[in-house]
Design a protein around this motif. Structure first.
Motif, PDB file in Angstrom:
ATOM      1  N   VAL A   1       0.891  -1.922   0.233  1.00  0.00           N
ATOM      2  CA  VAL A   1       0.358   0.194   0.032  1.00  0.00           C
ATOM      3  C   VAL A   1       0.818   0.821  -0.276  1.00  0.00           C
ATOM      4  CG1 VAL A   1      -1.523   0.769   1.480  1.00  0.00           C
ATOM      5  CG2 VAL A   1      -2.293  -1.089   1.527  1.00  0.00           C
ATOM      6  N   ALA A   2       0.654   2.649  -0.673  1.00  0.00           N
ATOM      7  CA  ALA A   2       1.412   3.275  -1.112  1.00  0.00           C
ATOM      8  C   ALA A   2       1.002   4.406   0.683  1.00  0.00           C
ATOM      9  CB  ALA A   2       0.844   4.694  -1.729  1.00  0.00           C
ATOM     10  N   SER A   3       2.491   4.717   0.783  1.00  0.00           N
ATOM     11  CA  SER A   3       2.447   5.165   2.100  1.00  0.00           C
ATOM     12  C   SER A   3       1.575   6.948   2.599  1.00  0.00           C
ATOM     13  CB  SER A   3       4.009   5.469   2.244  1.00  0.00           C
ATOM     14  OG  SER A   3       4.311   6.425   1.650  1.00  0.00           O
ATOM     15  N   ALA A   4       1.418   6.960   3.315  1.00  0.00           N
ATOM     16  CA  ALA A   4       0.957   7.929   3.903  1.00  0.00           C
ATOM     17  C   ALA A   4       1.304   9.202   3.614  1.00  0.00           C
ATOM     18  CB  ALA A   4       0.203   8.118   6.095  1.00  0.00           C
ATOM     19  N   VAL A   5       2.996   9.297   3.818  1.00  0.00           N
ATOM     20  CA  VAL A   5       3.650  10.826   2.813  1.00  0.00           C
ATOM     21  C   VAL A   5       3.100  11.040   1.478  1.00  0.00           C
ATOM     22  CG1 VAL A   5       6.159  11.481   2.661  1.00  0.00           C
ATOM     23  CG2 VAL A   5       5.333  10.336   4.675  1.00  0.00           C
ATOM     24  N   GLU A   6       3.465   9.625   0.283  1.00  0.00           N
ATOM     25  CA  GLU A   6       2.900   9.429  -0.798  1.00  0.00           C
ATOM     26  C   GLU A   6       1.560  10.125  -1.186  1.00  0.00           C
ATOM     27  OE1 GLU A   6       2.338   6.653  -4.711  1.00  0.00           O
ATOM     28  OE2 GLU A   6       3.573   6.523  -2.239  1.00  0.00           O
ATOM     29  N   MET A   7       0.663   9.851  -0.494  1.00  0.00           N
ATOM     30  CA  MET A   7      -0.806   9.731  -0.301  1.00  0.00           C
ATOM     31  C   MET A   7      -1.044  11.153   0.152  1.00  0.00           C
ATOM     32  SD  MET A   7      -1.619   7.876  -2.315  1.00  0.00           S
ATOM     33  CE  MET A   7      -3.957   8.872  -1.387  1.00  0.00           C
ATOM     34  N   ILE A   8      -0.176  11.944   1.016  1.00  0.00           N
ATOM     35  CA  ILE A   8      -0.729  13.017   1.414  1.00  0.00           C
ATOM     36  C   ILE A   8      -0.180  14.161   0.404  1.00  0.00           C
ATOM     37  CG2 ILE A   8       0.414  14.983   3.031  1.00  0.00           C
ATOM     38  CD1 ILE A   8       0.384  12.999   5.481  1.00  0.00           C
ATOM     39  N   LEU A   9       0.906  13.903  -0.104  1.00  0.00           N
ATOM     40  CA  LEU A   9       1.557  15.003  -0.979  1.00  0.00           C
ATOM     41  C   LEU A   9       0.812  14.720  -2.992  1.00  0.00           C
ATOM     42  CD1 LEU A   9       5.433  14.087   0.104  1.00  0.00           C
ATOM     43  CD2 LEU A   9       4.337  16.007   0.241  1.00  0.00           C
ATOM     44  N   TRP A  10       0.328  13.163  -2.303  1.00  0.00           N
ATOM     45  CA  TRP A  10      -0.270  13.400  -3.778  1.00  0.00           C
ATOM     46  C   TRP A  10      -1.766  14.095  -4.060  1.00  0.00           C
ATOM     47  CZ3 TRP A  10      -4.716  11.128  -5.609  1.00  0.00           C
ATOM     48  CH2 TRP A  10      -5.407  11.077  -6.480  1.00  0.00           C
ATOM     49  N   LYS A  11      -2.541  13.762  -2.549  1.00  0.00           N
ATOM     50  CA  LYS A  11      -3.164  14.658  -2.912  1.00  0.00           C
ATOM     51  C   LYS A  11      -3.593  16.588  -2.126  1.00  0.00           C
ATOM     52  CE  LYS A  11      -6.281  10.838  -0.698  1.00  0.00           C
ATOM     53  NZ  LYS A  11      -7.335  11.129  -1.988  1.00  0.00           N
ATOM     54  N   LEU A  12      -2.098  16.732  -1.312  1.00  0.00           N
ATOM     55  CA  LEU A  12      -1.670  17.786  -1.748  1.00  0.00           C
ATOM     56  C   LEU A  12      -1.779  19.014  -3.127  1.00  0.00           C
ATOM     57  CD1 LEU A  12       0.852  18.439   0.987  1.00  0.00           C
ATOM     58  CD2 LEU A  12      -1.073  19.781   1.149  1.00  0.00           C
ATOM     59  N   VAL A  13      -1.040  18.685  -3.956  1.00  0.00           N
ATOM     60  CA  VAL A  13      -0.791  18.731  -5.395  1.00  0.00           C
ATOM     61  C   VAL A  13      -2.154  18.551  -5.736  1.00  0.00           C
ATOM     62  CG1 VAL A  13       0.597  18.439  -8.130  1.00  0.00           C
ATOM     63  CG2 VAL A  13       1.675  17.331  -5.697  1.00  0.00           C
ATOM     64  N   ARG A  14      -3.139  17.534  -6.367  1.00  0.00           N
ATOM     65  CA  ARG A  14      -4.527  17.156  -6.654  1.00  0.00           C
ATOM     66  C   ARG A  14      -5.392  17.960  -6.244  1.00  0.00           C
ATOM     67  NH1 ARG A  14      -8.203  12.280  -6.956  1.00  0.00           N
ATOM     68  NH2 ARG A  14      -8.294  12.639  -4.610  1.00  0.00           N
ATOM     69  N   TYR A  15      -5.270  18.439  -4.439  1.00  0.00           N
ATOM     70  CA  TYR A  15      -6.359  19.793  -4.304  1.00  0.00           C
ATOM     71  C   TYR A  15      -6.009  21.467  -5.294  1.00  0.00           C
ATOM     72  CZ  TYR A  15      -7.919  23.311  -0.684  1.00  0.00           C
ATOM     73  OH  TYR A  15      -8.414  24.063  -0.075  1.00  0.00           O
ATOM     74  N   HIS A  16      -4.565  21.839  -5.239  1.00  0.00           N
ATOM     75  CA  HIS A  16      -3.799  22.497  -5.519  1.00  0.00           C
ATOM     76  C   HIS A  16      -4.390  23.347  -6.878  1.00  0.00           C
ATOM     77  CE1 HIS A  16      -0.370  26.137  -5.776  1.00  0.00           C
ATOM     78  NE2 HIS A  16      -0.366  25.490  -7.378  1.00  0.00           N
ATOM     79  N   THR A  17      -4.181  21.882  -8.114  1.00  0.00           N
ATOM     80  CA  THR A  17      -4.240  21.947  -9.392  1.00  0.00           C
ATOM     81  C   THR A  17      -6.288  21.965  -9.075  1.00  0.00           C
ATOM     82  OG1 THR A  17      -2.817  20.352  -9.397  1.00  0.00           O
ATOM     83  CG2 THR A  17      -4.344  20.705 -11.289  1.00  0.00           C
ATOM     84  N   ASP A  18      -6.682  21.303  -8.088  1.00  0.00           N
ATOM     85  CA  ASP A  18      -7.933  21.568  -8.553  1.00  0.00           C
ATOM     86  C   ASP A  18      -8.014  23.317  -7.917  1.00  0.00           C
ATOM     87  OD1 ASP A  18     -10.598  20.279  -8.474  1.00  0.00           O
ATOM     88  OD2 ASP A  18     -10.612  21.648  -6.877  1.00  0.00           O
ATOM     89  N   LYS A  19      -7.645  23.493  -7.302  1.00  0.00           N
ATOM     90  CA  LYS A  19      -7.800  25.229  -6.534  1.00  0.00           C
ATOM     91  C   LYS A  19      -7.636  25.948  -8.008  1.00  0.00           C
ATOM     92  CE  LYS A  19      -6.773  28.340  -2.981  1.00  0.00           C
ATOM     93  NZ  LYS A  19      -6.343  27.551  -1.271  1.00  0.00           N
ATOM     94  N   ILE A  20      -6.646  26.006  -8.426  1.00  0.00           N
ATOM     95  CA  ILE A  20      -5.633  26.508  -9.051  1.00  0.00           C
ATOM     96  C   ILE A  20      -6.954  26.541 -11.328  1.00  0.00           C
ATOM     97  CG2 ILE A  20      -4.026  27.230  -8.472  1.00  0.00           C
ATOM     98  CD1 ILE A  20      -2.794  25.276 -10.660  1.00  0.00           C
ATOM     99  N   MET A  21      -7.643  25.511 -11.241  1.00  0.00           N
ATOM    100  CA  MET A  21      -8.081  25.265 -12.095  1.00  0.00           C
ATOM    101  C   MET A  21      -9.404  25.884 -12.430  1.00  0.00           C
ATOM    102  SD  MET A  21      -6.645  22.145 -14.033  1.00  0.00           S
ATOM    103  CE  MET A  21      -7.789  21.925 -15.186  1.00  0.00           C
ATOM    104  N   ARG A  22     -10.105  25.538 -10.795  1.00  0.00           N
ATOM    105  CA  ARG A  22     -11.719  26.099 -10.836  1.00  0.00           C
ATOM    106  C   ARG A  22     -11.918  27.646 -10.614  1.00  0.00           C
ATOM    107  NH1 ARG A  22     -14.662  21.783  -6.597  1.00  0.00           N
ATOM    108  NH2 ARG A  22     -16.594  23.066  -7.838  1.00  0.00           N
ATOM    109  N   HIS A  23     -13.230  27.681 -11.197  1.00  0.00           N
ATOM    110  CA  HIS A  23     -13.104  29.696 -11.372  1.00  0.00           C
ATOM    111  C   HIS A  23     -14.878  29.786 -10.591  1.00  0.00           C
ATOM    112  CE1 HIS A  23     -10.380  30.069 -14.763  1.00  0.00           C
ATOM    113  NE2 HIS A  23     -10.952  28.252 -15.598  1.00  0.00           N
ATOM    114  N   ASP A  24     -15.057  28.818 -10.116  1.00  0.00           N
ATOM    115  CA  ASP A  24     -16.346  29.545  -9.361  1.00  0.00           C
ATOM    116  C   ASP A  24     -15.994  29.931  -7.946  1.00  0.00           C
ATOM    117  OD1 ASP A  24     -15.156  26.826  -8.198  1.00  0.00           O
ATOM    118  OD2 ASP A  24     -17.007  26.029  -9.085  1.00  0.00           O
ATOM    119  N   GLY A  25     -14.658  29.707  -7.399  1.00  0.00           N
ATOM    120  CA  GLY A  25     -14.483  30.132  -6.252  1.00  0.00           C
ATOM    121  C   GLY A  25     -14.354  29.125  -5.322  1.00  0.00           C
TER     122      GLY A  25
END
Length: 295
Positions: A216-240
């Motif tokens: 299973v992927a480590s907690a460190v990998e999952m946290i970092l991966w989800k941080l990147v995805r959260y950041h990407t989603d935030k900058i791509m959204r236009h609804d605030g």
């Protein structure tokens, strides 16, 4: 500390976190299994109740369309037309994985589990909308005939509806387990520094007594991966709007892992991924602050 829900008192959440820290991987997996099983079952049967003249096959196609998109719904519909007496079965996550993992093991393809299943084992349990299998970045690509030859694809078709176009293009591949309507995403890691570094931190977990331990992927990998995805989603959204569920997923892992986390490794890779400020905010929201000695 920011609680997972505004309706939850911090003291109540601390008790919950303490219980989760004591729970075994098996207990956490059982919770994910129960949530997933009830979620899919309820969705299919709720739609059928509102459409009493519809068949179980039509209910299944509607569920797949809403959960995974029209492309997969069409593939499922083509399969179910030939199965008059088909009915959806309760989800058994390890049974869903067994055929594809048998193919990987027979070809010695190194893999590990990621996605919501991994984050649930490290943090707060949640419904698994799909199962992510990550191919180790040192492995070969999916265009390699040693893996996707006709014989093995034919064996997989006995259990899954397969997006063969993506398979033959050497892309990450999605398979839908027809009995349970559970999707499996086979993700090809890139040969980049992050993927190569994180793969060495995978952990072995026993999810059910009668099964072997699984990587299973480590907690460190999952946290970092989800941080990147959260950041990407935030900058791509236009609804605030922000992905509160994704943020809570990150906080849940930070809270449950607590002192077991390799914070130095997290901070090192957050800096390399330009996620330092976001990680700092996540640590603050999770109630993890101060110097390493104070943590």
């Amino acid at each position: 500390m920011r609680t997972q829900s505004i309706d939850t008192h911090p003291d109540v959440e601390r008790v919950l976190i303490a219980l989760l820290r004591q729970a075994s991987s098996q207990k956490r997996f059982q919770s994910v299994q129960a949530l997933t099983r009830s979620g899919i079952w309820a969705s299919v049967h709720r739609w059928q109740q509102h459409h009493p003249d519809a068949s179980m096959q039509e209910a299944a196609v509607h569920y797949v369309a809403s959960a995974y998109g029209d492309h997969f719904a069409q593939l499922v519909q083509e399969q179910l037309i030939r199965q008059e007496h088909w009915t959806v079965q309760p989800v058994d996550l390890l049974a869903v994985l067994e055929p594809i993992l048998s193919v990987f093991d027979s070809t010695e393809v190194p893999w590990y589990l990621g996605g919501s299943l991994a984050s649930s084992l490290h943090g707060m349990q949640q419904l698994a909308q799909d199962i992510d299998i990550v191919i180790h970045p040192r492995s070969f690509t999916f265009s390699d005939e040693k893996l996707w030859n006709e014989t093995r694809v034919a064996l997989l078709k006995e259990h899954y509806v397969i997006d063969e176009e993506a398979m033959h293009q050497g892309q990450s591949v999605s398979l839908l387990h027809l009995d349970s309507l559970m999707k499996v995403d086979v993700i090809i890691s890139q040969r980049e520094a992050f993927d190569l570094a994180m793969a060495q931190y995978t952990e072995m977990h026993l999810l059910e007594e009668q099964h072997a331990v699984l990587p299973v992927a480590s907690a460190v990998e999952m946290i970092l991966w989800k941080l990147v995805r959260y950041h990407t989603d935030k900058i791509m959204r236009h609804d605030g709007m922000e992905d509160d569920a994704g943020w809570n997923d990150i906080l849940g892992m930070l809270k449950v892992q607590g002192l077991r986390l390799n914070i130095s490794l997290l901070e090192q890779w957050a800096e390399r991924l330009a996620m330092s400020k976001l990680l700092e905010q996540a640590l603050l929201d999770a109630g993890i602050s101060g110097s390493p000695a104070e943590r």
